[in-house]
Design a protein around this motif. Structure first.
Motif, short mmCIF file in Angstrom:
data_model
loop_
_atom_site.label_atom_id
_atom_site.label_comp_id
_atom_site.label_asym_id
_atom_site.label_seq_id
_atom_site.Cartn_x
_atom_site.Cartn_y
_atom_site.Cartn_z
N ALA A 1 -42.62 -7.29 38.90
CA ALA A 1 -42.70 -6.20 39.87
C ALA A 1 -43.70 -5.18 39.35
O ALA A 1 -43.91 -5.07 38.15
N VAL A 2 -44.30 -4.45 40.27
CA VAL A 2 -45.25 -3.40 39.91
C VAL A 2 -44.59 -2.07 40.23
O VAL A 2 -44.09 -1.86 41.33
N TRP A 3 -44.60 -1.16 39.24
CA TRP A 3 -43.97 0.15 39.38
C TRP A 3 -44.95 1.26 39.03
O TRP A 3 -45.80 1.08 38.17
N GLU A 4 -44.80 2.40 39.68
CA GLU A 4 -45.46 3.62 39.24
C GLU A 4 -44.59 4.12 38.09
O GLU A 4 -43.36 4.17 38.20
N CYS A 5 -45.22 4.45 36.95
CA CYS A 5 -44.46 4.80 35.75
C CYS A 5 -45.00 6.05 35.08
O CYS A 5 -46.14 6.43 35.25
N PHE A 6 -44.14 6.64 34.26
CA PHE A 6 -44.53 7.66 33.31
C PHE A 6 -44.37 7.02 31.94
O PHE A 6 -43.32 6.44 31.64
N VAL A 7 -45.40 7.09 31.12
CA VAL A 7 -45.36 6.49 29.79
C VAL A 7 -45.49 7.58 28.75
O VAL A 7 -46.39 8.41 28.81
N GLY A 8 -44.56 7.59 27.80
CA GLY A 8 -44.58 8.60 26.76
C GLY A 8 -44.60 7.97 25.38
O GLY A 8 -44.20 6.83 25.19
N GLY A 9 -45.09 8.71 24.44
CA GLY A 9 -45.17 8.25 23.05
C GLY A 9 -46.37 8.92 22.40
O GLY A 9 -47.25 9.44 23.08
N ARG A 10 -46.40 8.88 21.09
CA ARG A 10 -47.53 9.49 20.38
C ARG A 10 -48.77 8.63 20.53
O ARG A 10 -48.74 7.43 20.30
N LYS A 11 -49.83 9.25 20.92
CA LYS A 11 -51.14 8.61 21.02
C LYS A 11 -51.15 7.37 21.92
O LYS A 11 -51.87 6.42 21.67
N VAL A 12 -50.34 7.37 22.98
CA VAL A 12 -50.38 6.28 23.96
C VAL A 12 -51.56 6.55 24.88
O VAL A 12 -51.71 7.65 25.39
N LYS A 13 -52.40 5.53 25.07
CA LYS A 13 -53.55 5.71 25.95
C LYS A 13 -53.68 4.53 26.89
O LYS A 13 -53.05 3.49 26.69
N GLU A 14 -54.47 4.70 27.92
CA GLU A 14 -54.69 3.64 28.90
C GLU A 14 -55.17 2.39 28.20
O GLU A 14 -56.03 2.42 27.31
N GLY A 15 -54.59 1.26 28.57
CA GLY A 15 -54.97 -0.03 27.98
C GLY A 15 -54.07 -0.46 26.84
O GLY A 15 -54.09 -1.62 26.44
N ASP A 16 -53.26 0.46 26.29
CA ASP A 16 -52.33 0.08 25.23
C ASP A 16 -51.29 -0.90 25.77
O ASP A 16 -50.89 -0.81 26.93
N VAL A 17 -50.85 -1.80 24.92
CA VAL A 17 -49.80 -2.74 25.28
C VAL A 17 -48.49 -2.22 24.71
O VAL A 17 -48.40 -1.92 23.52
N ILE A 18 -47.48 -2.10 25.57
CA ILE A 18 -46.16 -1.64 25.14
C ILE A 18 -45.16 -2.74 25.46
O ILE A 18 -45.04 -3.17 26.61
N LEU A 19 -44.46 -3.20 24.45
CA LEU A 19 -43.41 -4.20 24.64
C LEU A 19 -42.09 -3.46 24.81
O LEU A 19 -41.66 -2.72 23.91
N CYS A 20 -41.45 -3.64 25.96
CA CYS A 20 -40.18 -2.98 26.25
C CYS A 20 -39.05 -3.97 26.04
O CYS A 20 -39.06 -5.06 26.59
N ASP A 21 -38.10 -3.56 25.24
CA ASP A 21 -36.98 -4.43 24.91
C ASP A 21 -35.78 -3.54 24.62
O ASP A 21 -35.85 -2.69 23.73
N PRO A 22 -34.68 -3.69 25.37
CA PRO A 22 -33.51 -2.83 25.14
C PRO A 22 -32.97 -2.93 23.72
O PRO A 22 -32.33 -2.03 23.23
N ARG A 23 -33.27 -4.01 23.02
CA ARG A 23 -32.79 -4.15 21.65
C ARG A 23 -33.50 -3.21 20.69
O ARG A 23 -33.01 -2.93 19.61
N VAL A 24 -34.66 -2.66 21.09
CA VAL A 24 -35.41 -1.72 20.24
C VAL A 24 -34.52 -0.52 19.94
O VAL A 24 -34.38 -0.08 18.82
N GLU A 25 -33.88 0.01 20.97
CA GLU A 25 -33.00 1.17 20.81
C GLU A 25 -31.78 0.81 19.97
O GLU A 25 -31.33 1.57 19.13
N GLU A 26 -31.20 -0.37 20.19
CA GLU A 26 -30.03 -0.81 19.45
C GLU A 26 -30.33 -0.90 17.96
O GLU A 26 -29.50 -0.53 17.13
N GLU A 27 -31.52 -1.36 17.59
CA GLU A 27 -31.89 -1.53 16.19
C GLU A 27 -31.95 -0.20 15.46
O GLU A 27 -31.70 -0.11 14.27
N GLU A 28 -32.28 0.89 16.20
CA GLU A 28 -32.45 2.19 15.58
C GLU A 28 -31.12 2.92 15.40
O GLU A 28 -31.02 3.84 14.64
N GLU A 29 -30.08 2.52 16.14
CA GLU A 29 -28.79 3.21 16.06
C GLU A 29 -27.97 2.74 14.90
O GLU A 29 -28.18 1.81 14.26
#
Length: 105
Positions: free
Chosen positions: A77-105
């Motif tokens: 699906a294609v979504w309009e999004c807001f992307v946040g993070g340090r030094k995130v710029k157009e063309g960056d690849v971001i891998l989204c995985d709910p386990r990322v948050e679990e690993e940090e807790e």
């Protein structure tokens, strides 16, 4: 219900069916039937691994209906999004995985 009165704003515990009695004459009550979805996706930038977050705002394809877009048969699906993070710029690849948050807790 939060009401404005002579002494400022006050909270009042009431039932929705009692709201018309609280409104002044010729008042307009506007109902908002928009839907809110859990749309915060934690992620990591590739290849650095830096933290990033994607907030899904509204679907564009295959449908503008969030329920249809989230359950797209193609898995895409294609979504309009807001992307946040340090030094995130157009063309960056971001891998989204709910386990990322679990690993940090």
């Amino acid at each position: 219900v939060k009401m404005a009165g002579e002494g400022g704003w006050q909270l009042q515990d009431t039932l929705f069916m009692q709201v018309p009695a609280l409104l002044p004459p010729n008042a307009m009550l506007i109902l908002n039937d928009s839907r809110v979805i859990a749309a915060r996706l934690p992620g990591r930038k590739e290849p650095t691994g830096g933290k990033a977050e994607v907030m899904l705002l509204s679907p564009l394809a295959p449908s503008r209906d969030p329920a249809v877009a989230l359950n797209a048969m193609s898995g895409e699906a294609v979504w309009e999004c807001f992307v946040g993070g340090r030094k995130v710029k157009e063309g960056d690849v971001i891998l989204c995985d709910p386990r990322v948050e679990e690993e940090e807790e």
